[in-house]
Design an enzyme around this catalytic site. Structure first.
Site, PDB file in Angstrom:
ATOM      1  N   ARG A  79     -18.751  32.389  35.006  1.00 47.57           N
ATOM      2  CA  ARG A  79     -19.063  33.737  35.483  1.00 47.57           C
ATOM      3  C   ARG A  79     -20.537  33.761  35.860  1.00 47.57           C
ATOM      4  O   ARG A  79     -21.414  33.510  35.028  1.00 47.57           O
ATOM      5  CB  ARG A  79     -18.779  34.770  34.410  1.00 47.57           C
ATOM      6  N   ASP A 244     -13.887  48.436  30.706  1.00 47.64           N
ATOM      7  CA  ASP A 244     -13.046  48.294  31.906  1.00 47.64           C
ATOM      8  C   ASP A 244     -11.621  48.009  31.460  1.00 47.64           C
ATOM      9  O   ASP A 244     -10.997  47.015  31.830  1.00 47.64           O
ATOM     10  CB  ASP A 244     -13.575  47.176  32.798  1.00 47.64           C
ATOM     11  N   ASN A 249      -7.432  43.525  33.978  1.00 52.05           N
ATOM     12  CA  ASN A 249      -8.430  42.688  33.311  1.00 52.05           C
ATOM     13  C   ASN A 249      -7.831  41.924  32.135  1.00 52.05           C
ATOM     14  O   ASN A 249      -8.544  41.535  31.204  1.00 52.05           O
ATOM     15  CB  ASN A 249      -9.614  43.529  32.838  1.00 52.05           C
ATOM     16  N   ASP A 262     -13.512  40.527  31.377  1.00 52.65           N
ATOM     17  CA  ASP A 262     -14.435  41.493  31.997  1.00 52.65           C
ATOM     18  C   ASP A 262     -14.973  42.526  31.006  1.00 52.65           C
ATOM     19  O   ASP A 262     -14.551  43.679  30.977  1.00 52.65           O
ATOM     20  CB  ASP A 262     -13.748  42.188  33.179  1.00 52.65           C
ATOM     21  N   GLU A 264     -18.285  43.370  30.968  1.00 53.84           N
ATOM     22  CA  GLU A 264     -19.627  43.721  31.403  1.00 53.84           C
ATOM     23  C   GLU A 264     -19.915  45.216  31.283  1.00 53.84           C
ATOM     24  O   GLU A 264     -21.080  45.629  31.291  1.00 53.84           O
ATOM     25  CB  GLU A 264     -19.862  43.264  32.838  1.00 53.84           C
TER      26      GLU A 264
END
Length: 376
Positions: A79, A244, A249, A262, A264
């Site tokens: 990533r 999220d 995801n 995910d 973040e």
């Protein structure tokens, strides 16, 4: 309103143009500093996955090396934080924070987080910070084009989609059950009320992404005012918020989650942040299907059923959900407006004189603010 794109057509967001062979060479040199290999690791089969993701770039690759004659390696995912030239969606990309949140979730729960391998904050290796984790095989409900139009989830029967819903909400419940999240994830903590910090961060992100750059969106600003006027009297206890939270995801084996991705947007805040997000993002896709005369998946992730199942799993009574659904629509509105700006920047879309049209789900957000959105 401006003409809308056909959501069944794949729309490719421009990402950094990388020489894959050069990237393989850079990864090989970097891996040589991380593993005690007999010779420099071989990196191959690099691909840039398509169909999802508007933020950090993912690179899939295989790598092999030998240690005292014993072959090691496997399939990995890197990533990478985007550069300014990529016209990023977010102002900052703290991959170290994301890595450590995933590390903490793996240590505290049985939530299937991909095995983490290395975090690299030195930009000299690939030109940007990145981390590497093991690649997990499985299937993901697609965002681009959305799963409500076709695909394996669309083709599943209602009982299978209900099973996926139950399993996904069980993941959410386990994340929210992590005790003392502020102490376990101090990088997410801060002064004052967690919900207020969460909203203030999004207000600052909106200013950076749009308003301060000459692209104010009246509808988004109206939504922020609505939040201030309808602030919950008691937001309830803070939990680790995945941020999220949605099936897109998660990697599934059949209908069982095998990797939660995910992180973040992870933060601290009320449970309803994640509950509202998973409900709203599906409704965003479902409303698109309805607008284009398609059936979509009206039986999937229904508001009442998500709430009932979450309460059954946790014993917690969901509160002030209308507030959090407006907030979810507002947050997604900032994403969509920034993505439109990004696509215009790269020549993949055209401008519109009505700035509110930057919000693809404008009609839904307006109805939510007016109290007229139909959840049936």
């Amino acid at each position: 309103m401006a003409d809308e794109p056909d959501p069944t057509e794949r729309r490719q967001l421009t990402i950094s143009e990388r020489d894959l062979q050069g990237l393989a060479d850079d990864l090989s040199r970097w891996l040589a500093s991380k593993v005690a290999a007999d010779e420099r690791p071989r990196v191959h089969e690099l691909t840039l996955p398509q169909g999802s993701g508007m933020s950090s770039a993912s690179v899939l690759f295989d790598a092999e090396w030998s240690v005292r004659g014993q072959v090691e390696g496997g399939s990995f995912v890197a990533r990478l934080a985007p550069s300014d030239a990529d016209f990023p969606v977010f102002e900052t990309y703290d991959l170290a924070k994301q890595y450590h949140v995933m590390e903490g979730v793996a240590a505290a729960t049985d939530v299937p987080v991909p095995p983490l391998c290395w975090l690299e904050t030195d930009e000299s290796a690939l030109g940007t910070p990145f981390f590497v984790m093991r690649r997990i095989d499985g299937r993901v409900p697609a965002d681009n084009p959305p799963y409500v139009f076709y695909g394996w989830l669309f083709d599943a029967d209602p009982a299978e989609r209900a099973l996926l819903t139950d399993n996904t909400l069980a993941v959410l419940a386990e994340i929210h059950a992590i005790p003392d999240p502020a102490a376990r994830f101090p990088m997410l903590d801060g002064p004052g009320q967690a919900l207020r910090r969460h909203v203030d961060w999004h207000r600052a992100w909106y200013r950076w992404a749009l308003a301060d750059d000459g692209y104010p969106i009246p509808l988004i600003e109206r939504a922020f005012d609505w939040l201030d006027a309808h602030w919950p009297a008691d937001p309830g206890p803070d939990v680790l918020s995945w941020g999220d939270s949605r099936p897109g995801n998660i990697i599934y084996d059949g209908f069982e989650p095998v990797a939660v991705l995910d992180w973040e947007m992870a933060g601290l805040g009320p449970r309803e942040l994640d509950i509202a997000w998973i409900i709203f993002i599906h409704r965003f896709f479902q409303d698109l299907a309805t607008r284009f005369g398609q059936p979509g998946l009206p039986d999937f992730l229904r508001r009442s059923e998500v709430v009932a199942k979450y309460e059954e799993l946790t014993g917690y009574t969901v509160r002030d959900l209308d507030f959090y659904l407006v907030y979810a629509a507002l947050r997604h509105g900032i994403v969509m407006a920034r993505v439109k700006r990004r696509m215009i920047h790269f020549g993949e879309d055209t401008d519109t004189p009505d700035r509110d049209d930057y919000v693809m789900h404008r009609a839904s957000l307006e109805a939510l603010l007016d109290g007229t959105y139909d959840w049936t």
